[in-house]
Design a protein around this motif. Structure first.
Motif, PDB file in Angstrom:
ATOM      1  N   GLU A  86       0.823  -1.206   0.000  1.00  0.00           N
ATOM      2  CA  GLU A  86       0.000   0.000   0.000  1.00  0.00           C
ATOM      3  C   GLU A  86       0.855   1.252   0.000  1.00  0.00           C
ATOM      4  O   GLU A  86       0.596   2.223  -0.689  1.00  0.00           O
ATOM      5  CB  GLU A  86      -0.937   0.006   1.217  1.00  0.00           C
ATOM      6  CG  GLU A  86      -2.136  -0.863   1.017  1.00  0.00           C
ATOM      7  CD  GLU A  86      -2.734  -0.688  -0.368  1.00  0.00           C
ATOM      8  OE1 GLU A  86      -3.245   0.403  -0.663  1.00  0.00           O
ATOM      9  OE2 GLU A  86      -2.662  -1.645  -1.176  1.00  0.00           O
ATOM     10  N   LYS A  87       1.914   1.216   0.818  1.00  0.00           N
ATOM     11  CA  LYS A  87       2.855   2.332   0.879  1.00  0.00           C
ATOM     12  C   LYS A  87       3.437   2.582  -0.519  1.00  0.00           C
ATOM     13  O   LYS A  87       3.458   3.701  -1.013  1.00  0.00           O
ATOM     14  CB  LYS A  87       3.961   1.952   1.870  1.00  0.00           C
ATOM     15  CG  LYS A  87       4.783   3.092   2.388  1.00  0.00           C
ATOM     16  CD  LYS A  87       4.222   3.660   3.679  1.00  0.00           C
ATOM     17  CE  LYS A  87       4.525   5.143   3.768  1.00  0.00           C
ATOM     18  NZ  LYS A  87       3.381   5.949   4.130  1.00  0.00           N
ATOM     19  N   LEU A  88       3.903   1.519  -1.159  1.00  0.00           N
ATOM     20  CA  LEU A  88       4.533   1.650  -2.471  1.00  0.00           C
ATOM     21  C   LEU A  88       3.546   2.135  -3.528  1.00  0.00           C
ATOM     22  O   LEU A  88       3.894   2.908  -4.411  1.00  0.00           O
ATOM     23  CB  LEU A  88       5.109   0.302  -2.914  1.00  0.00           C
ATOM     24  CG  LEU A  88       6.432  -0.092  -2.269  1.00  0.00           C
ATOM     25  CD1 LEU A  88       6.799  -1.507  -2.670  1.00  0.00           C
ATOM     26  CD2 LEU A  88       7.532   0.869  -2.709  1.00  0.00           C
ATOM     27  N   ARG A  89       2.305   1.656  -3.421  1.00  0.00           N
ATOM     28  CA  ARG A  89       1.302   2.110  -4.377  1.00  0.00           C
ATOM     29  C   ARG A  89       1.089   3.612  -4.262  1.00  0.00           C
ATOM     30  O   ARG A  89       0.776   4.285  -5.233  1.00  0.00           O
ATOM     31  CB  ARG A  89      -0.020   1.371  -4.164  1.00  0.00           C
ATOM     32  CG  ARG A  89      -0.074   0.046  -4.900  1.00  0.00           C
ATOM     33  CD  ARG A  89      -1.073  -0.887  -4.269  1.00  0.00           C
ATOM     34  NE  ARG A  89      -2.422  -0.388  -4.326  1.00  0.00           N
ATOM     35  CZ  ARG A  89      -3.323  -0.797  -5.206  1.00  0.00           C
ATOM     36  NH1 ARG A  89      -2.992  -1.666  -6.125  1.00  0.00           N
ATOM     37  NH2 ARG A  89      -4.538  -0.338  -5.170  1.00  0.00           N
ATOM     38  N   GLY A  90       1.246   4.128  -3.047  1.00  0.00           N
ATOM     39  CA  GLY A  90       1.154   5.565  -2.845  1.00  0.00           C
ATOM     40  C   GLY A  90       2.337   6.298  -3.469  1.00  0.00           C
ATOM     41  O   GLY A  90       2.191   7.366  -4.056  1.00  0.00           O
ATOM     42  N   VAL A  91       3.521   5.682  -3.379  1.00  0.00           N
ATOM     43  CA  VAL A  91       4.718   6.319  -3.921  1.00  0.00           C
ATOM     44  C   VAL A  91       4.679   6.331  -5.450  1.00  0.00           C
ATOM     45  O   VAL A  91       4.977   7.325  -6.083  1.00  0.00           O
ATOM     46  CB  VAL A  91       5.987   5.582  -3.419  1.00  0.00           C
ATOM     47  CG1 VAL A  91       7.227   6.157  -4.077  1.00  0.00           C
ATOM     48  CG2 VAL A  91       6.084   5.675  -1.909  1.00  0.00           C
ATOM     49  N   TYR A  92       4.293   5.162  -6.039  1.00  0.00           N
ATOM     50  CA  TYR A  92       4.202   5.085  -7.502  1.00  0.00           C
ATOM     51  C   TYR A  92       2.745   5.185  -7.933  1.00  0.00           C
ATOM     52  O   TYR A  92       2.172   4.215  -8.428  1.00  0.00           O
ATOM     53  CB  TYR A  92       4.777   3.763  -7.999  1.00  0.00           C
ATOM     54  CG  TYR A  92       6.262   3.654  -7.829  1.00  0.00           C
ATOM     55  CD1 TYR A  92       7.118   4.308  -8.699  1.00  0.00           C
ATOM     56  CD2 TYR A  92       6.799   2.913  -6.789  1.00  0.00           C
ATOM     57  CE1 TYR A  92       8.483   4.225  -8.541  1.00  0.00           C
ATOM     58  CE2 TYR A  92       8.175   2.821  -6.628  1.00  0.00           C
ATOM     59  CZ  TYR A  92       9.008   3.477  -7.505  1.00  0.00           C
ATOM     60  OH  TYR A  92      10.354   3.396  -7.350  1.00  0.00           O
ATOM     61  N   LYS A  93       2.156   6.356  -7.738  1.00  0.00           N
ATOM     62  CA  LYS A  93       0.719   6.516  -7.999  1.00  0.00           C
ATOM     63  C   LYS A  93       0.300   6.048  -9.389  1.00  0.00           C
ATOM     64  O   LYS A  93      -0.749   5.465  -9.563  1.00  0.00           O
ATOM     65  CB  LYS A  93       0.322   7.989  -7.828  1.00  0.00           C
ATOM     66  CG  LYS A  93      -0.030   8.326  -6.411  1.00  0.00           C
ATOM     67  CD  LYS A  93      -1.088   9.429  -6.361  1.00  0.00           C
ATOM     68  CE  LYS A  93      -1.608   9.604  -4.948  1.00  0.00           C
ATOM     69  NZ  LYS A  93      -0.527  10.006  -4.019  1.00  0.00           N
ATOM     70  N   HIS A  94       1.150   6.325 -10.367  1.00  0.00           N
ATOM     71  CA  HIS A  94       0.737   6.019 -11.732  1.00  0.00           C
ATOM     72  C   HIS A  94       1.250   4.681 -12.225  1.00  0.00           C
ATOM     73  O   HIS A  94       0.958   4.259 -13.335  1.00  0.00           O
ATOM     74  CB  HIS A  94       1.157   7.140 -12.676  1.00  0.00           C
ATOM     75  CG  HIS A  94       0.507   8.443 -12.310  1.00  0.00           C
ATOM     76  ND1 HIS A  94      -0.796   8.720 -12.622  1.00  0.00           N
ATOM     77  CD2 HIS A  94       0.962   9.487 -11.592  1.00  0.00           C
ATOM     78  CE1 HIS A  94      -1.110   9.906 -12.131  1.00  0.00           C
ATOM     79  NE2 HIS A  94      -0.061  10.387 -11.499  1.00  0.00           N
ATOM     80  N   TYR A  95       2.047   4.019 -11.411  1.00  0.00           N
ATOM     81  CA  TYR A  95       2.527   2.683 -11.762  1.00  0.00           C
ATOM     82  C   TYR A  95       2.279   1.768 -10.588  1.00  0.00           C
ATOM     83  O   TYR A  95       3.184   1.117 -10.087  1.00  0.00           O
ATOM     84  CB  TYR A  95       4.014   2.712 -12.106  1.00  0.00           C
ATOM     85  CG  TYR A  95       4.328   3.485 -13.348  1.00  0.00           C
ATOM     86  CD1 TYR A  95       4.182   2.895 -14.595  1.00  0.00           C
ATOM     87  CD2 TYR A  95       4.752   4.807 -13.274  1.00  0.00           C
ATOM     88  CE1 TYR A  95       4.455   3.609 -15.745  1.00  0.00           C
ATOM     89  CE2 TYR A  95       5.009   5.534 -14.433  1.00  0.00           C
ATOM     90  CZ  TYR A  95       4.867   4.922 -15.665  1.00  0.00           C
ATOM     91  OH  TYR A  95       5.124   5.623 -16.799  1.00  0.00           O
ATOM     92  N   GLN A  96       1.004   1.737 -10.152  1.00  0.00           N
ATOM     93  CA  GLN A  96       0.717   1.036  -8.917  1.00  0.00           C
ATOM     94  C   GLN A  96       1.090  -0.440  -8.959  1.00  0.00           C
ATOM     95  O   GLN A  96       1.425  -1.013  -7.934  1.00  0.00           O
ATOM     96  CB  GLN A  96      -0.763   1.194  -8.571  1.00  0.00           C
ATOM     97  CG  GLN A  96      -1.100   2.641  -8.304  1.00  0.00           C
ATOM     98  CD  GLN A  96      -2.401   2.785  -7.540  1.00  0.00           C
ATOM     99  OE1 GLN A  96      -3.206   1.882  -7.503  1.00  0.00           O
ATOM    100  NE2 GLN A  96      -2.573   3.925  -6.922  1.00  0.00           N
TER     101      GLN A  96
END
Ligand SMILES: Nc1ncnc2c1ncn2[C@@H]1O[C@H](COP(=O)(O)OP(=O)(O)OP(=O)(O)O)[C@@H](O)[C@H]1O
Ligand SMILES: [Mg+2]
Lengths: 277, 254
Positions: A86-96
């Protein structure tokens, strides 16, 4: 077989656990699939593997930890991994979807390190990788039962919110429901179910039990409720049938369960084709 | 007169940027209760952005929004606001949900956490489907409908929670011209019979001007805001200054 179940505690454990996860995995799987998050289960199972390897290593290195149930650490890793995704999905918003290979390789890397420190684990680890009919203990059964109760309760209580979030994320946000909290709870549920399923079906095949029955019912289900009913039905047939074959033919249950699930999938595709001739 | 003093939506000096360039600049707008407002403007003019600010989906950077007389940052009563998004018809069309289930999902917030839909809720779903003339399709999967039918279902989904304000972002994308006309008639009915205030972003300028009560032309700034008659009276020169030069506008005002 039936007399075997009555006679041997390990068979009772395996079948009861199987019945629980046969419903549970497709149940969360429905939401995972329609939200196009199927890959997440693969990533989390690899993280769970790292947890299992870690606790087997602990058991081997410290005698005082010999009684530690690897299921707990596997679950902790899997839940931790889900939070990290979830954290990473936030960091890479456009490459979830990038979060998935990152977590997956991280989990696999850790597993390999723990396994090589311990100089291999042989049979125990084999059971976790491909599932086992004989390795489910009473205490495993209780843990998995608890997970089953918590997860099905949460999914029932949050059903309409999860439906909305899955069908139309933007609308869910605009409607003012606490979608972040709900998404978060959902991811944790997925992580718990993955860890709970590995004893029976094995880490490498957990995600198939979440996706194959759902893929089969997608072919012809009318509406979401029906989709859930069929998915759970197919999941149960696969697990119970797979355990039966596994016990009688002395094969790892992960394989037999998945093969039955694949057969069901093929049949449902054919049925769908035939119906729409 | 009451309406003018207490507009249902009040935008005050809104500016907004995603990156470094402003996409909205000093937009102020009041929308009276009962209005049917069309927001028009070329692609990229900030219409969807403005709606998203209105829906509280984006954080305000500059300016102030009041909705139902309350600062949007404190506003909680979102079930009073219905929303049909520009992307509604690009949803995952293989999604295994029936029309009934989709419309019922519009009640999620209203029913509340940890509660289940009651008999009355199901009745409301049927009523909403009836008012968009889609009751016959209630047990079909949503993906099996045409674009125009799907759009009606999405209208029903926002109608079901009995909103006082409905916000629609280009709801007629993918709807053929005959059905577009019917669609706007349905909106007019919702506005007149049910008294729902409507905010509609659209490119169908010609079709809507005789249905709506107000028109706002947006192109980063608010270039024009007035009632529909005033808009119809604008001449080519004024319109092209709104839409930018070289843009040929289809304006069927007779
Ligand atoms: N997520 C985003 N990040 C950066 N810029 C954006 C983003 N969304 C929109 N923009 C920019 O903001 C401007 C306004 O976009 P907006 O979507 O509000 O336009 P619109 O009027 O709705 O256009 P259309 O008629 O094509 O729907 C555009 O220039 C666009 O490029
Ligand atoms: Mg737009």
């Amino acid at each position: 077989m039936i007399s075997g179940i009555l006679q041997f505690e390990f068979l009772q454990n395996a079948f009861l656990t199987g019945i629980i996860i046969g419903a549970l995995a497709p149940l969360v799987g429905v939401f995972v699939v329609v939200r196009r998050m199927s890959m997440i289960s693969d990533a989390l199972s690899h993280v769970a593997l790292a947890g299992i390897a870690f606790s087997l290593l602990l058991q081997k290195s410290f005698l005082s930890l010999a009684g530690l149930n690897p299921l707990y650490i596997g679950m902790a890793f899997s839940v931790g991994g889900s939070l990290f995704i979830e954290k990473l999905r936030g960091v890479y918003k456009h490459y979830q979807e990038l979060a998935i290979p990152i977590i997956m390789s991280g989990g696999m890397g850790l597993s390999v390190i723990f396994i090589s420190i311990a100089d291999g684990f042989n049979t125990d680890l084999y059971g976790y990788l491909f599932g086992s009919v004989s390795a489910v203990s009473r205490s495993d059964l209780y843990v998995i039962l608890a997970v089953g109760i918590v997860v099905s309760l949460m999914l029932t209580l949050l059903y309409k919110e999860l439906f909305l979030l899955s069908f139309d994320e933007e609308h869910a946000k605009a409607s003012g429901i606490p979608y972040k909290a709900i998404h978060f709870i959902f991811i944790v549920m997925v992580a718990l179910v993955i860890a709970a399923s590995m004893k029976i079906i094995g880490i490498l095949l957990v995600s198939s039990l979440m996706t194959l029955p759902v893929a089969a019912s997608l072919r012809f289900a009318k509406g979401f409720k029906q989709m859930i009913v069929y998915s759970v039905l197919f999941g149960e047939i696969s697990v119970v049938g797979g355990l039966f074959l596994s016990y009688n033919l002395n094969l790892a249950p992960g394989g037999t369960i998945v093969i039955i699930a694949v057969l069901i999938l093929i049949l449902s595709i054919l049925f769908d084709k035939w119906k729409n001739r | 007169m009451d309406n003018v003093v207490n507009p249902i939506v009040k935008l005050e000096d809104i500016s907004y940027k995603y990156t470094k360039d402003l996409v909205l600049e000093h937009v102020s707008l009041e929308i009276p209760k009962g209005a049917f407002l069309a927001i028009v403007g070329p692609n990229g003019s900030g219409k969807s952005t403005l709606l998203k600010l209105l829906l509280g989906l984006f954080k305000l950077q500059k300016g102030k929004i009041e909705i139902f007389g309350e600062d949007i940052r404190r506003f909680k009563d979102w079930q009073k606001v219905g929303f049909v998004s520009q992307k509604a018809n690009s949803f995952n069309s293989g999604f295994p949900a029936t029309v009934f289930e989709v419309v019922q999902s519009g009640l999620t917030k209203k029913i509340g956490l940890f509660k289940f839909a009651s008999k009355e809720d199901k009745q409301k779903v049927k009523k909403a489907l009836e008012s968009v003339d889609m009751l016959d399709y209630q047990s079909r999967n949503i993906g099996e409908l045409s674009g125009g039918q799907q759009q009606r279902v999405f209208i029903a989904r926002s109608l079901v929670s009995e909103p006082e304000l409905m916000i629609l972002d280009e709801p007629t994308v993918g709807v053929d011209s005959k059905n577009v006309h019917q669609f706007y008639e349905m909106l007019e009915m919702l506005n007149e019979k049910l008294g729902i205030t409507l905010i509609l972003v659209t490119h169908d300028v010609g079709t809507v001007t005789d249905k709506v009560t107000h028109v706002a032309c947006l192109n980063k700034k608010l270039h024009f805001h007035g009632d529909a008659c005033e808009y119809n009276d604008l001449d080519e020169g004024e319109l092209s200054s709104i839409y930018g030069h070289g843009v040929q506008l289809l304006n069927h005002n007779h």
